[in-house]
Scaffold this active site. Structure first.
Site, mmCIF file in Angstrom:
data_model
loop_
_atom_site.group_PDB
_atom_site.id
_atom_site.type_symbol
_atom_site.label_atom_id
_atom_site.label_comp_id
_atom_site.label_asym_id
_atom_site.label_seq_id
_atom_site.Cartn_x
_atom_site.Cartn_y
_atom_site.Cartn_z
ATOM 1 C CD GLU A 150 -2.219 1.171 3.002
ATOM 2 O OE1 GLU A 150 -2.941 2.106 3.327
ATOM 3 O OE2 GLU A 150 -2.020 0.183 3.731
ATOM 4 C CG ASP B 289 16.619 -1.694 11.156
ATOM 5 O OD1 ASP B 289 17.380 -0.979 11.833
ATOM 6 O OD2 ASP B 289 16.723 -1.806 9.915
#
Ligand code: ADP
Length: 303
Positions: free
Chosen positions: A101, A209
């Protein structure tokens, strides 16, 4: 964890996802990534989607990323882009792709940082049932941090997991940077990781991360997570990483602390967690990260 829908060409992906005859009408490169090429694709009819590409043989980067995004989305705690699919294409000499998306979030919601902290705390406290195949910490498939592989073999002890599956493999890859004396220091350091870290009060799904580039304003104005390197571990490893390259505003840390108080002594452990990311940067991007790595190892092995 279910794998994403996989396609054998970009054309077949677009036709399956958006209807027969859907084509790419315009391609716009997007900068900001470290590892892959990124594009905004405008499709027939005007819809925009996001595509990352890499060489064909690196398709596993994208399957792992999609699996990670799925794990985060399943917590229902925080936003992530909807996964459209992954695949390979023979065009341009062959490439692999990930379709997501398109995120075009422009204005942030009013209490953006406080809400983000609470949502992250919710993600960290959501159930980890079914995420690790054998043990309490790890993940049921290996994945990547940047281009570097992450071994996610399950362990019942967090401190052993972090030593054996996070620090040790990075130190091994970084061996050419260290002389004998430094190697001895590293061995001593690794022998004492158990005493430097603590077991968490509960296992958490981590983004893995979590620096500012991987937190973006989502289409609803709230913070969304992208580009994860997920595994189940101690939530404070995620919080430590947020502090590594500049940090988030105090409102974020205050709200997180209120929602999910950090265990005492977090500040002493932060460097050990961030050593993993510094070593990864040393291995991926080169010796400018060496002084900081040496400093932490020197300081911690002297304790
Ligand atoms: P890399 O895997 O190379 O590190 P990133 O995931 O960081 O790449 O993405 C590269 C760029 O694309 C970044 O600027 C990021 O903000 C942007 N980006 C990532 N996902 C989307 C998305 N779904 N929609 C729009 N832009 C995105």
């Amino acid at each position: 964890m279910t794998s994403p829908q996989q396609f054998t060409s970009l054309e077949s992906a677009l036709c399956t996802l958006f209807g027969e005859g859907t084509k790419v009408e315009a391609t716009r490169p997007i900068s900001g990534g470290d590892i892959n090429e990124a594009y905004g694709l405008t499709l027939t009819g005007g819809k925009c989607i996001f595509m990352k590409t890499n060489t064909k043989k690196n398709l596993s980067f994208f399957t792992a990323e999609a699996v990670g995004l799925t794990a985060i989305a399943r917590t229902k705690a925080i936003g992530t882009p909807h996964i459209l699919g992954v695949g390979t294409d023979e065009g341009r000499g062959g490439y692999s792709f990930l379709l997501l998306e398109f995120i075009s979030g422009k204005s942030r919601s009013r209490n953006y940082w406080e809400d983000f902290a609470r949502q992250l705390a919710d993600m960290h406290r959501s159930s980890t049932a079914g995420l690790v195949s054998d043990g309490k910490y790890g993940f049921d498939s290996n994945n990547y941090i940047g281009r570097h592989g992450q071994i996610n073999t399950g362990r019942d002890s967090w401190t052993s997991f972090f030593r054996d599956c996070r620090l040790e493999p990075q130190f091994q890859d970084a061996a050419p940077y260290f002389d004998r004396e430094n190697q001895r220091r590293i061995i001593r350091f690794l022998d004492h990781v158990d005493e430097m870290l603590v077991e968490p009060e509960y296992p958490s799904l981590l983004h893995g991360d979590l620096w500012s580039g991987n937190v973006v304003t989502g289409n609803d104005g709230s913070a969304w997570l992208i580009d994860p390197a997920v595994y189940v571990g101690h939530a404070e490893a995620d919080i430590a990483m947020t502090e590594l390259f500049g940090g988030f505003p105090p409102a974020f840390y205050d709200a997180y602390q209120e929602a999910a108080p950090l265990q005492p002594g977090y500040e002493r452990r932060r460097d050990v967690y961030n050593l993993y990311h510094l070593l990864n940067h040393l291995n991926l991007f080169g010796r400018m990260y060496l002084p900081e790595v040496r400093q932490i190892v020197g300081r911690m092995s002297a304790v």
